[in-house]
Design a protein around this motif. Structure first.
Motif, short mmCIF file in Angstrom:
data_model
loop_
_atom_site.label_atom_id
_atom_site.label_comp_id
_atom_site.label_asym_id
_atom_site.label_seq_id
_atom_site.Cartn_x
_atom_site.Cartn_y
_atom_site.Cartn_z
N LEU A 56 0.83 -1.21 0.00
CA LEU A 56 0.00 0.00 0.00
C LEU A 56 0.86 1.25 0.00
O LEU A 56 0.48 2.29 -0.56
CB LEU A 56 -0.93 0.01 1.21
N LYS A 73 3.82 1.43 -1.34
CA LYS A 73 4.61 1.51 -2.57
C LYS A 73 3.75 1.88 -3.77
O LYS A 73 4.27 2.13 -4.85
CB LYS A 73 5.31 0.17 -2.82
N SER A 74 2.43 1.86 -3.63
CA SER A 74 1.56 2.16 -4.74
C SER A 74 1.03 3.58 -4.64
O SER A 74 0.59 4.02 -3.58
CB SER A 74 0.38 1.18 -4.74
N GLU A 75 1.05 4.28 -5.76
CA GLU A 75 0.52 5.64 -5.76
C GLU A 75 -1.00 5.66 -5.55
O GLU A 75 -1.56 6.66 -5.14
CB GLU A 75 0.88 6.35 -7.07
N TYR A 76 -1.64 4.55 -5.87
CA TYR A 76 -3.08 4.47 -5.61
C TYR A 76 -3.39 4.69 -4.13
O TYR A 76 -4.37 5.31 -3.77
CB TYR A 76 -3.60 3.08 -5.99
N THR A 77 -2.54 4.09 -3.30
CA THR A 77 -2.90 3.97 -1.89
C THR A 77 -1.97 4.71 -0.93
O THR A 77 -2.27 4.82 0.24
CB THR A 77 -2.92 2.49 -1.49
N PHE A 123 -3.62 7.68 0.81
CA PHE A 123 -4.75 7.17 1.57
C PHE A 123 -4.27 6.45 2.83
O PHE A 123 -4.75 6.69 3.94
CB PHE A 123 -5.54 6.20 0.68
#
Lengths: 421, 116
Positions: free
Chosen positions: A96, A98-102, A105
């Protein structure tokens, strides 16, 4: 802005920093991993420096706490975006982070109340890992969770900065080489580790309560922190063991006497001379409440007995109407479990109230290997004074005087010596 | 255990379309919660959103153009790599994706192992 107002602001900011830096270090260590704890500490340090620059002249933001969290969070996000750092993150929330999505957040979530508490608990457990010595555990808790500087920790332990610096360095190396993680111990190890955490909090509290440290503020802060962390333990169903409540009760009873145990010159006032009006009623009632909860289990821990003793004192209307028989019984139980000489001495003093001071003296004299201890000598002196045998008491106080370096204790013994003449 | 890539196509509020609105915020929370759950279960390996366009390099002459320009509903807006035992399981895991609520779709593709 007036000077006194300025001081108020500084005090408030100091308190805020101490309080919030522990939380931020806990959260960021949860993010970066226990072996990257320095990374977390660096971010918090930078955040506080930034705050000091931006808040100059008392210009505080509307919500200083949120300001600190936001700044620390943004710094952490910048660092987490570096490829070099990403490789180092190996915990359960790594995908989470490492991902730009999360990333954003998850970092927002990490700074919510529940997650902060969870991070603090994990940190407490990790600091008390069995491969870390008790001394180092307490130092690490003070540094990471309580936001004390190395200098302040040195102060609290009456030692120098260098010693603490070395101790913390060695501990951090150990965390890396032993791969100590922030994962909660498994169900089978949970209780043992909670004992270790409680022991560390007990030491932390005593460091504040008994230390001869001249600065009252530091001592009260240590006690307050120990209580705050103990409350965290009792609030979590995983760790709210009866003995955690017992320790918290004990702390409440002791803390209730904070104001009464020193006079306005900072000198020690003994239990029999304390003004009980000054005892904090709220803390006593909290102590009673926690002691009640502590009795819900089947097993009895030393903390239960110690809390029961403190409760008997705290709930007594005055010194002479104290339930000494009960207290003696509790000390006997405690002694059957531990051979602590200080407990032995305390038991003798209670024995003096129940069976007479001659009896107390004869039992005190039977405690071996403690004649070079200050408390042992003042206790014997005190018992002789109760029998109005000043000439017998005097040599003990004289000896005790050579055995302490604490100003408060020296003053107390001097007063006793004066009374001997 | 095999690896699969989800390609997110379309999606009215997907990353690059997301405005700084309350709906977009809510949408991001839904994505965060979904991926958080996948991460907790050890399913999520990695993911990232993509900007809508970049450059396209093509041909032996390596001609560089802006693009790609495809229909919004076909546009790849991001990817997610998951661990799953087989494609059916990977498909099952994808069904919690918030993109379905915003007119998007998930393309599930097994990662190819190259024979040496």
């Amino acid at each position: 802005m007036s000077e006194s107002n300025d001081n108020e602001v500084n005090k408030m900011v100091d308190h805020l920093f101490r309080h919030e830096s522990g939380k931020m270090v806990a959260v960021l260590t949860r993010v970066f991993g226990f072996s990257n704890i320095e990374q977390a500490e660096d971010i918090v340090q930078d955040t506080i420096i930034r705050a000091l620059e931006s808040w100059k002249f008392g210009k505080l933001p509307d919500n200083p706490q949120a300001w600190l969290y936001r700044t620390a969070k943004n710094k952490a996000i910048d660092i987490l975006r570096r490829e070099k750092v990403k490789h180092k993150i190996v915990n359960d929330i790594a995908p989470l982070l490492k991902s730009e999505y999360t990333l954003g957040f998850k970092m927002n979530e990490m700074f919510t109340e529940n997650e902060i508490r969870d991070s603090e608990l994990r940190m407490m457990f990790a600091c008390c890992h069995p491969s870390i010595s008790h001394e180092a555990q307490v130092s690490l808790i003070l540094k990471t969770l309580c936001g004390l500087s190395v200098k302040e920790i040195g102060n609290a332990f009456l030692t120098n900065e260098e010693t603490i610096q070395k101790r913390l360095y060695r501990t951090k190396e150990k965390i890396k080489t032993d791969h100590i993680s922030l994962d909660y111990p498994g169900a089978d190890a949970m209780q043992a580790r909670t004992y270790a955490v409680l022991k560390a909090l007990y030491l932390l509290f005593n460091e504040g309560y008994n230390s001869s440290h001249p600065q009252k503020l530091i001592r009260e802060d240590l006690c307050e922190e120990a209580m705050r962390l103990a409350i965290l333990l009792t609030e979590n169903p995983k760790t709210s063991y009866p003995h955690a409540y017992a320790l918290l009760a004990l702390m409440c009873y002791h803390a209730s006497r904070f104001a009464a145990r020193l006079d306005d010159k900072g000198f020690i006032v003994l239990l029999q001379d304390q003004n009980r009006i000054q005892w904090n009623k709220f803390l006593i009632s909290k102590g009673n409440e926690y002691l009640n909860k502590a009795s819900e289990g089947e097993t009895i821990h030393d903390y239960h007995i110690e809390a029961a003793i403190a409760s008997a004192h705290a709930n007594a209307p005055n010194y002479s109407e104290t339930n000494w028989n009960l207290i003696l019984l509790l000390y006997n139980t405690l002694l059957s479990r531990t051979q602590n000489p200080v407990v032995q001495i305390n038991r003798c003093l209670v024995l003096g109230e129940v069976e007479g001071h001659e009896k107390a003296i004869s039992e005190l004299e039977q405690i071996k290997g403690f004649t070079e201890n200050c408390y042992y000598n003042t206790s014997l002196g005190e018992m002789w004074m109760r029998l109005s045998k000043k000439e017998k008491a005097k040599p003990y106080f004289q000896k005790a005087l050579t055995l302490t370096s604490s100003n408060a204790e020296i003053e107390l013994i001097r007063r006793k010596l004066l009374a001997c003449n | 255990m095999e690896k699969f890539m989800y390609l997110f196509r379309g999606g009215e509020n997907h990353a690059h379309n997301a405005q700084d609105s309350e709906a977009a915020q809510k949408n991001m929370q839904a994505w965060g919660a979904w991926m958080g759950d996948l991460a907790k279960k050890g399913i999520m390996v990695g993911a990232d959103p993509l900007q809508p366009t970049g450059k396209v390099v093509s041909g032996t002459k390596k001609i560089v153009t802006d693009g790609p320009f495809v229909e919004a509903k076909e546009m790849v807006g991001g990817y997610l790599i998951v661990n799953a035992n087989n494609i059916d399981e990977a498909v099952e895991f994808s069904k919690g994706c918030p993109i379905f609520a915003e007119n998007g779709k998930v393309e599930v593709r097994p990662l190819q192992k190259m024979e040496m």
